[in-house]
Design an enzyme around this catalytic site. Sequence first.
Site, PDB file in Angstrom:
ATOM      1  N   GLY A   1       0.819  -1.222   0.000  1.00  0.00           N
ATOM      2  CA  GLY A   1       0.000   0.000   0.000  1.00  0.00           C
ATOM      3  C   GLY A   1       0.845   1.261   0.000  1.00  0.00           C
ATOM      4  O   GLY A   1       0.440   2.309   0.498  1.00  0.00           O
ATOM      5  N   ASP A  45      -1.201  -4.245   3.359  1.00  0.00           N
ATOM      6  CA  ASP A  45       0.189  -3.915   3.666  1.00  0.00           C
ATOM      7  C   ASP A  45       0.526  -4.510   5.032  1.00  0.00           C
ATOM      8  O   ASP A  45      -0.354  -4.992   5.744  1.00  0.00           O
ATOM      9  CB  ASP A  45       0.405  -2.383   3.664  1.00  0.00           C
ATOM     10  CG  ASP A  45       1.854  -1.994   3.383  1.00  0.00           C
ATOM     11  OD1 ASP A  45       2.129  -1.424   2.326  1.00  0.00           O
ATOM     12  OD2 ASP A  45       2.702  -2.296   4.251  1.00  0.00           O
ATOM     13  N   ARG A  64      13.757   1.825  -4.452  1.00  0.00           N
ATOM     14  CA  ARG A  64      15.210   2.014  -4.558  1.00  0.00           C
ATOM     15  C   ARG A  64      15.631   3.355  -3.945  1.00  0.00           C
ATOM     16  O   ARG A  64      14.855   4.281  -3.912  1.00  0.00           O
ATOM     17  CB  ARG A  64      15.599   2.040  -6.051  1.00  0.00           C
ATOM     18  CG  ARG A  64      15.762   0.696  -6.655  1.00  0.00           C
ATOM     19  CD  ARG A  64      16.494   0.816  -7.957  1.00  0.00           C
ATOM     20  NE  ARG A  64      15.683   1.328  -9.045  1.00  0.00           N
ATOM     21  CZ  ARG A  64      16.189   1.854 -10.172  1.00  0.00           C
ATOM     22  NH1 ARG A  64      17.492   2.007 -10.276  1.00  0.00           N
ATOM     23  NH2 ARG A  64      15.413   2.253 -11.144  1.00  0.00           N
ATOM     24  N   HIS A 120      13.873  -5.780 -17.389  1.00  0.00           N
ATOM     25  CA  HIS A 120      13.565  -4.418 -16.904  1.00  0.00           C
ATOM     26  C   HIS A 120      14.797  -3.889 -16.176  1.00  0.00           C
ATOM     27  O   HIS A 120      14.910  -3.948 -14.958  1.00  0.00           O
ATOM     28  CB  HIS A 120      12.382  -4.457 -15.945  1.00  0.00           C
ATOM     29  CG  HIS A 120      11.999  -3.099 -15.437  1.00  0.00           C
ATOM     30  ND1 HIS A 120      11.780  -2.013 -16.263  1.00  0.00           N
ATOM     31  CD2 HIS A 120      11.802  -2.649 -14.173  1.00  0.00           C
ATOM     32  CE1 HIS A 120      11.467  -0.962 -15.531  1.00  0.00           C
ATOM     33  NE2 HIS A 120      11.477  -1.314 -14.254  1.00  0.00           N
TER      34      HIS A 120
HETATM   35  O1  TXD Z   1       8.505  -0.941 -13.677  1.00  0.00           O
HETATM   36  C1  TXD Z   1       8.584  -1.486 -12.552  1.00  0.00           C
HETATM   37  N1  TXD Z   1       8.219  -2.765 -12.394  1.00  0.00           N
HETATM   38  C2  TXD Z   1       9.122  -0.687 -11.380  1.00  0.00           C
HETATM   39  C3  TXD Z   1       8.830  -1.360 -10.051  1.00  0.00           C
HETATM   40  C4  TXD Z   1       8.745   0.724 -11.404  1.00  0.00           C
HETATM   41  C5  TXD Z   1       8.822   1.455 -10.248  1.00  0.00           C
HETATM   42  C6  TXD Z   1       8.911   0.854  -8.887  1.00  0.00           C
HETATM   43  N2  TXD Z   1       9.300  -0.528  -8.938  1.00  0.00           N
HETATM   44  C7  TXD Z   1       9.259  -1.302  -7.680  1.00  0.00           C
HETATM   45  O2  TXD Z   1       7.923  -1.407  -7.181  1.00  0.00           O
HETATM   46  C8  TXD Z   1      10.035  -0.706  -6.558  1.00  0.00           C
HETATM   47  O3  TXD Z   1      11.428  -0.898  -6.735  1.00  0.00           O
HETATM   48  C9  TXD Z   1       9.476  -1.482  -5.398  1.00  0.00           C
HETATM   49  O4  TXD Z   1      10.085  -2.748  -5.364  1.00  0.00           O
HETATM   50  C10 TXD Z   1       8.003  -1.666  -5.780  1.00  0.00           C
HETATM   51  C11 TXD Z   1       7.054  -0.761  -5.069  1.00  0.00           C
HETATM   52  O5  TXD Z   1       7.441   0.556  -5.250  1.00  0.00           O
HETATM   53  P1  TXD Z   1       6.788   1.683  -4.290  1.00  0.00           P
HETATM   54  O6  TXD Z   1       7.341   2.996  -4.710  1.00  0.00           O
HETATM   55  O7  TXD Z   1       5.319   1.495  -4.213  1.00  0.00           O
HETATM   56  O8  TXD Z   1       7.449   1.281  -2.901  1.00  0.00           O
HETATM   57  P2  TXD Z   1       6.923   1.673  -1.432  1.00  0.00           P
HETATM   58  O9  TXD Z   1       6.260   3.001  -1.453  1.00  0.00           O
HETATM   59  O10 TXD Z   1       8.091   1.411  -0.527  1.00  0.00           O
HETATM   60  O11 TXD Z   1       5.782   0.593  -1.150  1.00  0.00           O
HETATM   61  C12 TXD Z   1       6.090  -0.748  -0.934  1.00  0.00           C
HETATM   62  C13 TXD Z   1       5.137  -1.231   0.148  1.00  0.00           C
HETATM   63  C14 TXD Z   1       5.403  -0.567   1.512  1.00  0.00           C
HETATM   64  O12 TXD Z   1       4.243   0.117   1.959  1.00  0.00           O
HETATM   65  C15 TXD Z   1       5.765  -1.719   2.423  1.00  0.00           C
HETATM   66  O13 TXD Z   1       5.283  -1.591   3.733  1.00  0.00           O
HETATM   67  C16 TXD Z   1       5.077  -2.864   1.710  1.00  0.00           C
HETATM   68  O14 TXD Z   1       5.321  -2.625   0.329  1.00  0.00           O
HETATM   69  N3  TXD Z   1       5.595  -4.167   2.083  1.00  0.00           N
HETATM   70  C17 TXD Z   1       4.825  -5.253   2.090  1.00  0.00           C
HETATM   71  N4  TXD Z   1       3.547  -5.425   1.706  1.00  0.00           N
HETATM   72  C18 TXD Z   1       3.082  -6.698   1.832  1.00  0.00           C
HETATM   73  N5  TXD Z   1       3.810  -7.755   2.279  1.00  0.00           N
HETATM   74  C19 TXD Z   1       5.091  -7.583   2.660  1.00  0.00           C
HETATM   75  N6  TXD Z   1       5.819  -8.634   3.119  1.00  0.00           N
HETATM   76  C20 TXD Z   1       5.661  -6.289   2.563  1.00  0.00           C
HETATM   77  N7  TXD Z   1       6.893  -5.776   2.850  1.00  0.00           N
HETATM   78  C21 TXD Z   1       6.824  -4.473   2.539  1.00  0.00           C
END
Ligand code: TXD
Length: 308
Positions: free
Chosen positions: A10, A33, A82, A175
């Site tokens: 989330g 989340d 990242r 990617h």
């Molecule tokens: O083109 C693409 N595929 C990429 C992907 C483009 C941009 C971002 N890319 C990747 O997406 C980025 O490197 C991350 O690995 C993901 C998610 O990016 P986002 O910016 O949404 O990251 P956030 O804001 O850190 O959100 C990740 C959420 C965060 O709220 C954590 O608490 C939650 O993931 N999280 C979890 N949710 C469920 N279950 C578990 N175990 C968990 N661990 C962390």
Amino acid sequence: MRKKIALIGGGNIGGVLAEQFAYRELGDVVLFDVIDGMPQGKALDMAEGAPLAHADASLRGTCDYADISGADLVIITAGLARKPGMSRDDLLKTHLGIMKSVAEGVKANAPDAYVIVISNPLDAMVYTFKEISGFPKNRVVGMAGVLDSARFRAFVAWELGVSVEDVTALVLGGHGDTMVPLTRYCTVAGIPVTTLIAQDRLDAIVERTKGAGGEVVGLLKTGSAFVSPALAALEMAEAILKDKKRVLACACYLEGEYGVQGYYVGVPCILGAGGVERVLEVEMTADERKLFDASVEHVRTLVGQIQL
Ligand code: TXD
């Protein structure tokens, strides 16, 4: 009966997706989340805004996988974004553990769902999800090529001063820095872009496309791009939910296509109610094929580091 859409993660992207899915009335949204209170608060805020978005869709946040029960579509952004200087591959170890828990949660509660994986390193994460969940390849797809192609399209449109709507493009392969923007298949209203933009400028656009993710990370400093990735996933989700038979560049599980066996690689596919309904094999020149094969090799190396 509205479709049920579960968003696993989330954070930045998950939040944009929840809002877009609900306010476009594409389905009822469950935002999952692991941070207690965050998905619940975000969902409640968006639900209270629904009257102003003139949208009837339910939104709820949860930290309990039971609440995603029976979801038709699952989109996975779980993980960490990242930081400057980090490559997508640097996220591999941390995200492997996360993806294993997510795959088990989705398998147990939404065993018939179509799944779009977004988490990086994308090619390894979508592979991990499929291997652990055991879902068929048509129901597990990775989001990368739609975003990379959108970036390529935007840069071409800005270069020419034309509408972004009239630029079509295909970015294939993994990617990451080895992705392959195919300039030969890029057109502006059907006109080959190679007849409109000088080669040196096209080369610069290709390089900017490959580095576009890192460019945003470097500017934001605290995270990665999230609006364009969310919209790219939404494009794929709509193709599945509305059975649109879209031809999109997606990370698909290949079993012989493009000479690849048993890996997820970005290729053009037909996306509809059956998920990845067909992979399209496009002709490539020797040079294009060399770049594509190098990108596939990078995916193989990355996946080779995974111990499931
Ligand atoms: O083109 C693409 N595929 C990429 C992907 C483009 C941009 C971002 N890319 C990747 O997406 C980025 O490197 C991350 O690995 C993901 C998610 O990016 P986002 O910016 O949404 O990251 P956030 O804001 O850190 O959100 C990740 C959420 C965060 O709220 C954590 O608490 C939650 O993931 N999280 C979890 N949710 C469920 N279950 C578990 N175990 C968990 N661990 C962390």
